[in-house]
Design an enzyme around this catalytic site. Structure first.
Site, PDB file in Angstrom:
ATOM      1  N   HIS A  37      19.607  55.909  -7.280  1.00  0.00           N
ATOM      2  CA  HIS A  37      20.107  54.564  -7.600  1.00  0.00           C
ATOM      3  C   HIS A  37      20.807  54.562  -8.964  1.00  0.00           C
ATOM      4  O   HIS A  37      21.869  53.955  -9.130  1.00  0.00           O
ATOM      5  CB  HIS A  37      18.947  53.564  -7.646  1.00  0.00           C
ATOM      6  CG  HIS A  37      18.247  53.348  -6.351  1.00  0.00           C
ATOM      7  ND1 HIS A  37      16.962  53.776  -6.114  1.00  0.00           N
ATOM      8  CD2 HIS A  37      18.655  52.756  -5.201  1.00  0.00           C
ATOM      9  CE1 HIS A  37      16.601  53.446  -4.898  1.00  0.00           C
ATOM     10  NE2 HIS A  37      17.608  52.837  -4.307  1.00  0.00           N
ATOM     11  N   GLY A 149      25.475  54.965  -1.834  1.00  0.00           N
ATOM     12  CA  GLY A 149      25.276  56.400  -1.757  1.00  0.00           C
ATOM     13  C   GLY A 149      25.643  56.953  -0.396  1.00  0.00           C
ATOM     14  O   GLY A 149      25.442  56.298   0.636  1.00  0.00           O
ATOM     15  N   LEU A 186      17.220  62.321  -2.690  1.00  0.00           N
ATOM     16  CA  LEU A 186      16.290  61.349  -3.246  1.00  0.00           C
ATOM     17  C   LEU A 186      16.219  60.114  -2.371  1.00  0.00           C
ATOM     18  O   LEU A 186      17.218  59.613  -1.870  1.00  0.00           O
ATOM     19  CB  LEU A 186      16.721  60.959  -4.668  1.00  0.00           C
ATOM     20  CG  LEU A 186      16.607  62.038  -5.736  1.00  0.00           C
ATOM     21  CD1 LEU A 186      16.612  61.394  -7.120  1.00  0.00           C
ATOM     22  CD2 LEU A 186      15.361  62.892  -5.583  1.00  0.00           C
TER      23      LEU A 186
END
Length: 282
Positions: A37, A149, A186
């Site tokens: 993030h 993302g 992640l």
């Protein structure tokens, strides 16, 4: 750092910035923030006058009630982490009523078949929920640019289609996947992995990289068969799907052509924890 819980308060802040001709970047999140993030937010801070970050666990994009209940809610630590990144951030942390009003439900969307591939086949109604909340957040925040993302590459493509179909004046930018040192993409769900599962999980990216190498000389079907065999032999990771698709249409590739870009997509269960990843193949 400015924290808004109501859309009216957020609009007042953003409208004030607009009067000063400042550009607004936006990163929507469901909290449980991590370095992935932060990489999106850093990109936005480089390219905009101010950044808005939303923290909202959207109930309409969960097809599994248990997954929604287990999703980590870490608002205090999220705010502390954002404070270390920039004191000029604007955080929008609403309750569901502020987004949805009295009825928490999804709109129905037609994304020209993008929603029927991969995740859409296994998570009924998921992209209606994504489309609903992102559209409403765009209408509330009214950003110049939004950042997503590429780990959720299908979601990125669907949001691009959402903007095209609804003629929203937002530029969407995809940001490269942020990985741990061992290659694991992640995800907020990674925190729920046991020690053994966490040690096993990098096998996902290792297999993706090997599949990319094989795609250079083998057919898509042969690569898919090889990946399925690798996971069939694994004790802790269960393959839900692996597919190779055209990046634009997300349609499964039948025969490779040099004029198209392809990407491999994967979903894997470690116990009841679902992990997704993808890799560009050419």
């Amino acid at each position: 750092m400015i924290i808004c819980h109501k859309k009216e308060d957020l609009r007042r802040v953003v409208d004030g910035l607009r009067l000063k001709n400042q550009t607004i970047g936006f990163v929507p999140t469901m909290g449980a923030l991590h370095d992935g993030h932060l990489s999106l937010i850093r990109k936005g801070l480089e390219e905009n006058s101010r950044m808005v970050v939303s923290i909202f666990v959207n109930p309409t994009q969960f097809d599994n009630t248990s997954d929604l209940e287990k999703y980590p809610r870490t608002i205090e630590s999220d705010l502390e982490l954002l404070q270390t990144l920039s004191k000029d951030l604007i955080v929008y942390a609403p309750a569901a009523d502020d987004i949805y009003g009295g009825t928490v439900s999804s709109e129905r969307f037609d994304f020209d078949g993008l929603e029927d591939q991969m995740e859409g086949r296994f998570r009924k109604g998921h992209f209606d929920g994504v489309g609903t909340v992102v559209k409403r957040l765009f209408e509330i925040v009214q950003p110049d640019t939004a950042y997503f993302g590429k780990k959720d590459f299908q979601q990125l493509r669907i949001i691009q289609e959402l903007i095209r179909k609804h003629q929203l004046s937002v530029e969407v930018k995809g940001v490269e996947i942020f990985r741990d040192k061992d290659g694991l993409a992640l995800s907020s769900r990674n925190e729920r992995l046991s020690k053994a599962q966490r040690e096993a999980a990098p096998f996902i990216y290792k297999t993706l990289k090997a599949a990319k190498n094989r795609f250079g000389t083998e057919s898509a079907n042969k690569v898919i068969e090889w990946v399925e065999k690798q996971f069939a032999q694994h004790d802790l990771l269960k393959l839900e799907y692996f597919t190779i698709a055209d990046e634009a249409s997300l349609q499964t590739v039948q025969r490779k052509t040099k004029t198209k870009s392809y990407r491999a997509f994967i979903a894997v269960f470690a116990g009841d924890i679902r992990l997704i990843d993808n890799i560009a193949l050419n």
